[in-house]
Motif scaffolding. Structure first.
Motif, PDB file in Angstrom:
ATOM      1  N   CYS A 156      39.190  68.610  47.355  1.00 53.98           N
ATOM      2  CA  CYS A 156      38.482  67.335  47.226  1.00 53.98           C
ATOM      3  C   CYS A 156      39.006  66.621  45.990  1.00 53.98           C
ATOM      4  O   CYS A 156      38.853  67.120  44.872  1.00 53.98           O
ATOM      5  N   HIS A 158      37.949  63.835  44.767  1.00 54.25           N
ATOM      6  CA  HIS A 158      36.871  63.261  43.946  1.00 54.25           C
ATOM      7  C   HIS A 158      36.290  64.319  42.999  1.00 54.25           C
ATOM      8  O   HIS A 158      35.995  64.031  41.854  1.00 54.25           O
ATOM      9  N   CYS A 159      36.099  65.529  43.534  1.00 54.04           N
ATOM     10  CA  CYS A 159      35.481  66.595  42.726  1.00 54.04           C
ATOM     11  C   CYS A 159      36.543  67.381  41.971  1.00 54.04           C
ATOM     12  O   CYS A 159      36.207  68.180  41.084  1.00 54.04           O
ATOM     13  N   HIS A 169      32.239  65.938  51.291  1.00 53.32           N
ATOM     14  CA  HIS A 169      31.993  65.137  50.097  1.00 53.32           C
ATOM     15  C   HIS A 169      30.967  64.056  50.439  1.00 53.32           C
ATOM     16  O   HIS A 169      31.148  63.299  51.384  1.00 53.32           O
ATOM     17  N   ARG A 175      29.414  64.145  45.227  1.00 56.13           N
ATOM     18  CA  ARG A 175      29.709  65.573  45.113  1.00 56.13           C
ATOM     19  C   ARG A 175      29.991  66.161  46.481  1.00 56.13           C
ATOM     20  O   ARG A 175      29.504  65.661  47.497  1.00 56.13           O
ATOM     21  N   CYS A 176      30.755  67.265  46.490  1.00 54.17           N
ATOM     22  CA  CYS A 176      30.898  68.024  47.728  1.00 54.17           C
ATOM     23  C   CYS A 176      29.631  68.858  47.914  1.00 54.17           C
ATOM     24  O   CYS A 176      29.118  69.427  46.958  1.00 54.17           O
TER      25      CYS A 176
HETATM   26 ZN   LIG Z   1      33.962  66.314  46.634  1.00 54.96          ZN
END
Ligand SMILES: [Zn+2]
Length: 435
Positions: A156, A158-159, A169, A175-176
């Motif tokens: 991921c 983003h995370c 996600h 968040r995942c």
């Molecule tokens: Zn994520």
């Protein structure tokens, strides 16, 4: 399992809905509690019609179901606040998310924009190239996990972290989330593996509660109209509210039960028919790539260890005790490696399908008390073994046959045992590097 509150970037309309909707629900329950027990049961059935039996029956049903509904609501709400099943953030993203607050004071507008861009997910866009990437060992210590095309777990961006099987996600909380179902402002946040059981119990009891409200309201209304005393506006109001929420809760109950029985989440279901899973399935060490599948061996090779191997292969002489030591280490390393074949499911196949009852038990528990009471967590949350993150169904075995994957022989298991007995120090050293 890490208990943490969701520290996410919930967008303001969603946040607004999440805060206001529970208050609206509380208002509706308060109104129904004034109308059904007070106006219908006590005033109408007990005092006006002198029917204590009917009044008590409705009172008991109403109070019991309201308690069950409120308790399950509280359970799902608290689980969502304190244990929503989020995947930890990667170290790089934690750093980048912490950064803007510090810099905003010191820097100008340009810097703020840079940081906001970084904060929105531009860091860690590619999987961590480090062979000892924190957390990676957790994946290859399983016998099967969901992987990307290169055989590493999904990533991921983003995370900034690896994504466990069935994690998605959430853009709402940034968040995942493991086995994420949907973001639900009605219950205050993200419904996922930790809360789905309680969510289903809540909508089930809410349906029954609304049925009692509707039954009490409809009976009193029809009797009072027939007796010529006219319709009570409060009762009409409670019928409208009970009908609206009752239909909604009933639809959610049916949908939720369907998801549990087929072992899909709301997110999975959106593309269930077209979904193809890529799985890394463990095979014996040194299995060569097949015609239809690739191979990956963990731990991933380090640049320096590659140098050693090629040096030894080409007969490069390493002097004295160092050479023996290296050979011993690489022999031990070789015994500790785990090889995986990278295979794909057919479109629409679900690796976690355990049969209807198996699916039900994995979420709701194995006895009727578990099904009805919001006490114990779903078994799928606490499922921990070396096979997979979530229990896998017969498809996993079928894939071995379909792709002609060799079985992990007893010999293989034995030699691994020997290796682990021989090298406790190596393992400790490795474990200490993991997070
Ligand atoms: Zn994520």
């Amino acid at each position: 399992m890490a208990r943490m509150a969701v520290a996410g970037a919930v967008e303001s309309p969603t946040l607004w809905a999440t805060r206001v909707i529970p208050l609206i629900l509380a208002g509706c329950v308060g109104y129904a509690t004034y109308v059904v027990p007070k106006r219908i049961c006590i005033d109408y059935f007990l005092h006006t019609r002198q029917q204590p039996g009917v009044a008590i029956a409705f009172l008991v049903l109403y109070c019991t179901l309201m308690c069950l509904m409120l308790i399950t609501y509280l359970r799902v709400f608290l689980v969502i606040q304190y244990n929503p099943g989020v995947v930890p953030l990667g170290a790089g993203v934690i750093e980048s998310r912490a950064r803007p607050k510090k810099r905003k004071k010191a820097c100008g507008r340009g810097q703020e924009l840079d940081d906001l861009e970084a904060n929105s997910g531009r860091y860690e866009s590619k999987p961590d190239p480090n062979p000892d990437s924190p957390g990676l060992e957790r994946y290859y210590s399983k016998d099967v996990f969901v992987c990307a095309s290169d055989g590493r777990p999904k990533w991921c961006s983003h995370c900034g972290n690896w994504k466990p099987d069935r994690a998605h996600h959430s853009s709402e909380i940034g968040r995942c989330v493991r086995k994420m179902d949907h973001y639900c402002p009605w219950v205050g946040g993200i419904v996922s593996e930790t809360s789905f059981k309680f969510f289903l119990q809540f909508v089930f009891y809410a349906t029954l509660y609304c049925l009692v409200v509707l039954a009490a309201g409809a009976l009193s209304l029809s009797l009072s109209i027939r007796s010529g005393s006219g319709a009570d506006g409060f009762v009409i109001g409670v019928l409208a509210i009970g009908g609206f929420f009752g239909l909604f809760a009933f639809a959610m109950t049916l949908t939720g039960m369907r998801y549990v029985l087929i072992n899909l989440t709301n997110i999975d279901d959106l593309q269930a028919k077209f979904m193809v899973y890529q799985l890394a399935i463990r095979v014996p060490r040194d299995t060569p790539p097949g015609e239809k599948y690739g191979i990956i061996t963990y731990p991933l090779p380090k640049p320096e260890s590659r140098k050693y191997e090629s040096g030894n292969d080409s007969g490069t002489h390493l002097s004295g005790s160092t050479s023996e030591g290296n050979e011993l280490v690489s022999a031990r390393d070789a015994l500790a490696t785990r090889t995986f074949a990278i295979v794909k499911t057919e479109m629409g196949e679900n690796p976690w399908h355990l049969g209807l009852y198996g699916n039900w038990k994995s979420v709701m528990g194995s006895n009727v008390f578990d099904w009805l009471l919001p006490i114990r967590q779903s078994p799928c949350v606490t499922y921990e073994n070396n096979e997979s993150f979530y229990e896998m169904g017969p498809l996993c075995r079928e894939l071995r046959t379909r792709y002609g994957l060799p079985e992990i022989s007893d010999e293989n298991v034995r030699s691994e045992k020997q290796a682990s007995e021989k090298m406790p120090r190596d393992r400790e050293a490795h474990a200490s590097r993991a997070p």
